[in-house]
Write a protein that holds these residues in place. Structure first.
Motif, PDB file in Angstrom:
ATOM      1  N   ARG A 446       0.828  -1.213   0.000  1.00 41.55           N
ATOM      2  CA  ARG A 446       0.000   0.000   0.000  1.00 41.55           C
ATOM      3  C   ARG A 446       0.859   1.258   0.000  1.00 41.55           C
ATOM      4  O   ARG A 446       0.343   2.346  -0.257  1.00 41.55           O
ATOM      5  N   LYS A 526      -4.340   8.496   0.203  1.00 38.61           N
ATOM      6  CA  LYS A 526      -4.823   7.358   0.986  1.00 38.61           C
ATOM      7  C   LYS A 526      -6.123   6.809   0.431  1.00 38.61           C
ATOM      8  O   LYS A 526      -6.322   5.588   0.367  1.00 38.61           O
ATOM      9  N   GLU A 530      -6.823   2.967  -0.826  1.00 41.87           N
ATOM     10  CA  GLU A 530      -7.909   2.165  -0.242  1.00 41.87           C
ATOM     11  C   GLU A 530      -8.858   1.675  -1.329  1.00 41.87           C
ATOM     12  O   GLU A 530      -9.373   0.550  -1.269  1.00 41.87           O
ATOM     13  N   HIS A 534      -9.587  -2.306  -2.097  1.00 42.94           N
ATOM     14  CA  HIS A 534     -10.919  -2.646  -1.595  1.00 42.94           C
ATOM     15  C   HIS A 534     -11.343  -4.045  -2.075  1.00 42.94           C
ATOM     16  O   HIS A 534     -11.320  -4.344  -3.268  1.00 42.94           O
TER      17      HIS A 534
END
Length: 538
Positions: A446, A526, A530, A534
């Motif tokens: 990430r 961010k 995400e 997901h």
């Protein structure tokens, strides 16, 4: 060869391919349909398309011929392709790629990378690399199919090359990825059956499995007398550790393809064509069995062809396969089929080879076309227009480019160079060095930045091409760029490094640079990260 029988079989085969293409054409109404098959493909179709795209004439004619030289040590490539190319690819890469590709609404691999790192430049450069490098891979697949057709029908190689190129061009341009995958599934089924029959007849002709392998083992002294200086120890044993043959088998053949498969754009996009991870799970077994048969049989038969030519064929008695084929590696498998197999099987295997060539070529042309039309023209250069129409124009252009390479490569490389096998391994290695570190980071980290992805990609690409043109003597010598600049065929001339594949240097450097700069540069928003992740892990 019975021409009426072959004509009948080919007409039936092309009729089925034509019907599937028309069916796909009628069902292609959107960009998603044309580029990712509507994301609703059945797991059997997906697995067979993946396998048929991966296994081409380069595997059967190119690597099968290489196995006649290097022996059954190439079977380690079968092991690696099943474990890495199917199990690891589907389970550890495919699931995350499918979900993230859907989250990002990505239609191609470069677009997947570009959207993940919010970089049109990275998408364009990835598309450019595919467009520049993949014609080499497509051309050697074309060569494999054309050489087989030319040998079986006793026609001119250039005529066979033109015939094959035109047929593939028609149904790729019409049907998009749906047409490609439907026909791939059919062609993969033909390949599976054809390879099993080939294995059965080979063992039957040589007195069974045990007798065939024993005869080949007993020829070790012959192999050593011919290739011993390069490290050959026999067709049923591994080359001497550190020898030129060992380096070629391990770094170019086994690692180049076995690892490079994880970063193949035309394969990665297939993960985005199914609707759920359940379909990917179901496809693992199908893909594994297909690769086992398609790849394993080619390597076994290629090595055993030495027994046939040396002991069983009066015309070539006392000659190993390479000598029987006039020292042309790519002629070994076609010659073996035409001499050792019954006529009716030759007709069937011609369809097998057409399937192997067409299934891979269709995916390559589709990948190159979408790279040029969507990734470079529409996204990177920000030009407006009909995506599907531009992609079709890109496909036609890359088909012409690949055809030109397939025509010209035999003029620059001698027959003993194993052009098809090496060309395949080289492209796989380039993709691994350029794409694999950033692709792994994209779906697992990430925090990896756009800067890290870009530097790793750039380093892997530059090092791979430098090693090819200035160090790897099997390429740098015929290309003559190193000779023109430095006056030698290779900067590593006279050392073992001249035989080392670019993957061995490019991939570690690319991975280390990507890792070293993983947190350098501006972090991606961010909320975007995400969105990318997901649903992953569910």
């Amino acid at each position: 060869m019975s021409l009426p029988l072959l004509t009948f079989v080919v007409i039936i085969y092309l009729s089925i391919v034509g019907w599937l293409t028309v069916k796909a054409y009628k069902g292609t109404v959107s960009t998603a349909d044309y580029m990712v098959a509507g994301r609703q493909i059945h797991p059997f179709v997906m697995a067979m398309s993946y396998g048929a795209t991966f296994i081409s004439t380069s595997a059967i004619v190119g690597f099968g011929g290489a196995a006649a030289v290097f022996g059954m040590s190439l079977l380690w490539l079968t092991v690696l392709t099943i474990f890495v190319g199917v199990f690891v690819a589907f389970v550890f890469f495919g699931r995350r790629t499918r979900v993230m590709g859907l989250n990002l609404n990505a239609h191609t691999f470069p677009e997947f990378i570009g959207l993940r790192f919010q970089s049109r430049t990275l998408q364009g450069l990835a598309g450019l690399l595919i467009f520049v490098a993949m014609p080499l891979y497509a051309s050697v697949v074309l060569m494999g199919g054309a050489k087989f057709i030319a040998q079986i029908l006793s026609v001119n190689y250039n005529a066979a090359l033109f015939f094959l190129t035109v047929i593939v061009a028609v149904y790729v341009v019409m049907g998009g990825l749906k047409g490609v995958m439907y026909t791939d599934a059919f062609q993969g089924s033909v390949m599976f059956a054809g390879m099993l029959i080939l294995l059965f007849f080979t063992y039957w002709k040589m007195g069974g499995v045990i007798d065939a392998h024993q005869k080949l083992t007993d020829m070790a002294d012959i192999a050593v007398s011919i290739f011993g200086a390069q490290g050959h120890t026999g067709w049923t044993s591994f080359p001497t550790l550190g020898s030129p043959f060992w380096v070629t088998v391990v770094t170019t053949m086994v690692m180049g393809v076995g690892i490079g498969v994880l970063a193949q754009p035309q394969l990665i996009v297939r993960f985005m064509t199914v609707k759920s991870n359940r379909e990917l799970n179901r496809a693992v077994l199908i893909g594994g069995v297909f690769v086992l048969v398609a790849v394993g049989v080619a390597f076994i038969v290629g090595a055993l062809s030495n027994v046939y030519f040396y002991y069983m064929n009066p015309e070539t008695a006392g000659k190993i396969s390479l000598v029987a084929a006039n020292k042309n590696v790519e002629e070994i498998i076609p010659l073996y089929i035409s001499k050792a197999m019954p006529q009716w099987f030759t007709a069937i295997f011609t369809i097998t080879m057409l399937s192997a060539a067409m299934s891979t070529l269709s995916s390559q042309f589709h990948a190159m076309g979408t790279s040029l039309g969507r990734d470079i023209y529409e996204k990177w250069l920000r030009k407006s227009g009909n995506s599907v129409l531009i992609t079709k124009a890109g496909i036609i252009f890359t088909i012409m480019l690949s055809y030109f390479f397939a025509w010209g490569l035999p003029l620059f490389f001698d027959g003993g160079t194993a052009i098809i096998a090496r060309g395949t391994a080289i492209f796989f290695g380039i993709c691994a060095a350029a794409f694999l570190p950033l692709y792994f980071g994209a779906i697992y980290s990430r925090r990896i930045t756009k800067f890290a992805a870009f530097t790793g990609f750039t380093a892997g690409t530059i090092i791979s091409f430098f090693w090819l043109f200035f160090v790897h003597d099997k390429v740098s010598g015929p290309m003559m760029i190193c000779k023109a600049v430095f006056g030698v065929n290779s900067l590593a001339e006279g050392t073992i490094w001249a035989a080392v594949d670019p993957l061995v240097i490019g991939l570690p450097v690319s991975a280390l640079i990507t890792l070293a700069t993983a947190f350098a540069g501006k972090q991606l928003p961010k909320e975007h990260v995400e969105k990318c992740f997901h649903g992953i892990g569910k």
